[in-house]
Design an enzyme around this catalytic site. Structure first.
Site, short mmCIF file in Angstrom:
data_model
loop_
_atom_site.label_atom_id
_atom_site.label_comp_id
_atom_site.label_asym_id
_atom_site.label_seq_id
_atom_site.Cartn_x
_atom_site.Cartn_y
_atom_site.Cartn_z
N ASP A 38 45.94 112.50 36.19
CA ASP A 38 45.27 112.25 34.92
C ASP A 38 43.78 112.57 35.10
O ASP A 38 43.29 112.78 36.22
CB ASP A 38 45.52 110.83 34.43
C1 NOJ Z 1 43.51 111.05 29.70
C2 NOJ Z 1 44.79 110.45 29.20
O1 NOJ Z 1 45.11 109.29 29.95
C3 NOJ Z 1 45.96 111.40 29.24
O2 NOJ Z 1 47.05 110.80 28.59
C4 NOJ Z 1 45.61 112.72 28.63
O3 NOJ Z 1 46.73 113.57 28.65
C5 NOJ Z 1 44.44 113.30 29.40
N1 NOJ Z 1 43.30 112.42 29.29
C6 NOJ Z 1 44.06 114.70 28.90
O4 NOJ Z 1 43.50 114.63 27.66
#
Ligand code: NOJ
Length: 716
Positions: free
Chosen positions: A266
């Site tokens: 993430d």
């Molecule tokens: C952080 C989020 O936790 C995740 O779900 C998301 O896909 C990513 N950012 C990318 O935007």
């Protein structure tokens, strides 16, 4: 490209080029100046400039022109001509926005979810995207967590069905991913939904048994449906952040679940191993993440800055780097990027696909089906000839698309006021604060109407990532407005626009009807109007319990049995109970009303004994006793009466949505076999035990007890 060609390509790559494939940078880094000159790698890019030239994937940018320009520029600079992968969050639609996932869950229609995800995929691919960070398969129990909106709720089986449907919709069901589909990235591996106290990015600590029993099924279902990528979670699992967790990623995900696709961290999660206190610095974080099995580092820049020297110093086995790079190349190849880095993209196709009329039509249908009628005391559907006061901070508010609608267009979204031009309108209150003049205006408008439709809720600014709330009631100004409406003595219909279960204890007594509309998407306002007037009969059912008080959280239907279950109606003290509120949520899982009325009768079971090789059938007759046609979700729950470990009070094991005309009766049957009775034992084995089981079939998780059936399972 053939596999051998990919391997040949890998052999030609320098360490730096390999590291590039394992980095994902935000789209902004690749953008151009207003005068058209490329700023690639030269705008506050905190890594060596040429790192961008070898980079592998781009985050969060879409649109034919931008993607084409970035890809062209990149291929021009890339020594080996390896195309970029474009990834973004296409969660509930790309430009045509559907309801938030919690609302999608309330449809109880996985096939519909597959259909709308195929639309989202088609739109996203026309705009140059290759991968969506969906489905979010995290099981959720805590509505304080802003991200419950991205989940389909508190049940492992339902989540399983929706996660698989999302993958099939995004990727399509054929062997290869066609140009109008994109890859699916299931997230957040694992158990992010359990962040303590509902506070985002917080610790998760749970037993391995619970992880496997409740949380793994949905991720697993997404993988079985063929999801090409997995995203790691921010949280810890068994004491180790997921992005540095080898037992989780290499053990469970790769070895046990045989996942061969790409693992991406993430956002910034690799670097966060430092803040978590499991890595001394960014370089150790990069080392630990790659060793644990993270292929792509999303945006932390740790891989970009550290991996090359870690390999040079032999602190990382070069084969680990190679296997991660090969997986990324394989994904690019599966998407056909080596043959056509633009995947057939064209501006005419993009224009024809985005927001196409049939997509909007589907958005309206899905929104109608996602709405849950929580209360109705003879006020809905509205009669056409009655004058309506349309009041509230959501009455003329286009904030209907939900937090993830990054490519949606709020400016062009119609509001309830737009769709109810004959109603008398007053805002009544700001979303979160009182304004005397607005209130006075509303009193006036309400006085002149026959029926009051209040549009209340909380906006996208209070839901989604990093939007945890310690108290989940509506703002006091909205409750005040509701009370004033109630004081008029006129029927009050509350339409709710929110992205989490809200504590409606202060709303329920003052509303004659409550319609949960969620953040319903591009056609949300029209869908609400269709439901209010009975053009569509509501059929949504909650997939997450609505608590009576924030202090009751977590409250979910499939809780484990306690040693002191509270006998029904008991006022006594020494039971598992609160002394100030009932144990039950205000609105339970599986609950939702209709304008029709359904009766369940003649529940029956084909035999009272089951063995491992047999199946048994349970059936129920459902009759529509009203004068209107409607849809009902018939739910099957099973309780394992005695287990080797404590078992839930009941578990959803099947469901079927049926349509019934007035006076029509349909028989719904479910097949039960021993596989459905399996659970994880204390030694983690997954098996069913002999013994007694209870079965319910009903329209909610709160079931009529007299309808209970029983059977005995024999293992020999
Ligand atoms: C952080 C989020 O936790 C995740 O779900 C998301 O896909 C990513 N950012 C990318 O935007």
């Amino acid at each position: 490209m053939k596999q051998e060609q990919l391997e040949q390509l890998l052999l030609k790559m320098s360490v730096k080029e390999k590291v590039g494939q394992l980095t994902q940078f935000a789209g902004a880094f690749y953008m151009k100046h207003d005068d058209g000159t490329p700023v690639t790698g030269r705008i506050e890019f905190p890594v060596e400039d040429d790192m961008l030239d070898v980079s592998g994937s781009v985050l969060g940018i879409a649109g034919f022109e931008k993607v084409k320009a970035i890809q062209e520029n990149h291929l021009h600079r890339s020594r080996l001509g390896i195309p970029l992968l474009f990834m973004a969050d296409v969660i509930n639609g790309f430009q045509t926005i559907f309801p938030i996932p919690l609302g999608l869950g309330a449809t109880w229609e996985p096939s519909l979810i597959e259909k709308l995800q195929a639309v989202a995929s088609k739109e996203a691919s026309s705009a140059g995207l290759h991968v969506s960070f969906a489905p979010m398969a995290d099981l959720v129990r805590d509505p304080r967590w802003g991200r419950v909106m991205e989940s389909t709720g508190e049940d492992p089986y339902l989540n399983e069905r929706f996660a698989a449907a999302t993958v099939s919709g995004l990727q399509g069901r054929s062997e290869t991913i066609s140009n109008d589909h994109i890859g699916a990235c299931v997230k957040h591996f694992a158990a992010y939904g359990l962040s303590e106290g509902g506070r985002d990015y917080n610790t998760v600590d749970l037993s391995e048994r619970e992880l496997r029993e409740m949380h793994m099924p949905a991720y697993k279902a997404a993988l079985q449906a063929g999801a090409k990528l997995v995203m790691t979670a921010f949280n810890t699992v068994n004491g180790m952040p997921a992005s540095g967790n080898a037992p989780l990623l290499r053990g469970m995900l790769r070895d046990e679940l045989d996942f061969e696709g790409v693992v991406i961290s993430d956002f910034d999660a690799v670097e966060e191993l430092v803040a978590h206190g499991v890595a001394e610095n960014e370089s150790v974080a990069a080392q630990k993440a790659l060793q644990a099995g993270v292929d792509i580092d999303m945006m932390s820049l740790s891989y970009a800055r550290s991996l090359s020297s870690l390999v040079e110093q032999n602190l990382i086995d070069a084969s680990l780097l190679d296997e991660a790079v090969l997986r990324v190349l394989e994904l690019k190849n599966e998407l056909g990027l080596f043959e056509d880095p633009y995947r057939g993209m064209s501006v005419t196709n993009e224009q024809a696909v985005l927001n196409a009329a049939e997509h909007r039509k589907l958005a309206c249908e899905v929104a109608e089906k996602s709405m849950v009628l929580l209360k109705n005391q003879n006020v809905l559907p509205l009669e056409r000839n009655r004058s309506i006061a349309l009041v509230g901070p959501y009455a003329d508010n286009p904030d209907l698309l939900g937090e993830w609608s990054i490519f949606g267009n709020m400016e062009e979204t119609k509001t309830l006021k737009d769709r109810l031009p004959d109603a008398r309108y007053a805002q009544g209150s700001a979303l979160y604060h009182r304004e005397e003049t607005l209130l006075l205006e509303a009193l006036d408008v309400m006085a002149q109407a026959d029926v009051i439709v209040l549009a209340l809720g909380e906006g996208r600014d209070r839901s989604g990532e990093a939007r945890s709330r310690a108290s989940i009631t509506l703002a006091p100004c909205q409750i005040e407005l509701l009370k004033k409406a109630h004081e008029t003595g006129k029927p009050v219909v509350v339409t709710l626009f929110n992205a989490r279960p809200i504590d409606l204890t202060d709303v329920e007594p003052y509303a004659d009807a409550i319609l949960e509309c969620w953040h319903p998407g591009s056609e949300g306002a029209q869908a609400v109007v269709n439901v209010l007037f009975g053009k569509t009969n509501p059929s949504g059912k909650l997939t997450m319990s609505f608590p009576r008080a924030t202090g009751q959280i977590p409250v979910y239907y499939n809780a484990y049995k306690t040693g002191r279950p509270l006998p029904e109606g008991s006022e006594e003290r020494f039971y598992s109970r609160y002394i100030d509120i009932p144990n039950e949520p205000l609105y339970p899982f599986g609950f939702g009303l209709s304008y029709a009325a359904f009766t369940y009768s003649n529940r029956r079971i084909s035999q009272s004994e089951l063995n491992p090789s047999s199946t048994l059938i349970v059936s129920v007759d459902v009759t529509n006793t009203s004068l209107v046609a409607g849809e009902e979700v018939v739910q099957l729950y099973i309780q394992d009466v005695v287990g080797e470990v404590v078992r839930p009070v009941k578990e959803l094991k099947g469901f079927e949505k049926i349509s019934l005309l007035p006076n029509e009766t349909k028989t719904v049957s479910f097949e039960i076999d021993s596989e459905m009775l399996r659970y994880h034992h204390s030694d983690l084995s997954y098996a069913s035990d002999p013994g007694l089981f209870h079965v319910w079939m009903d329209g909610s998780s709160v079931c009529e007890d007299e309808g209970k059936l029983t059977f005995t399972f024999h293992t020999s």
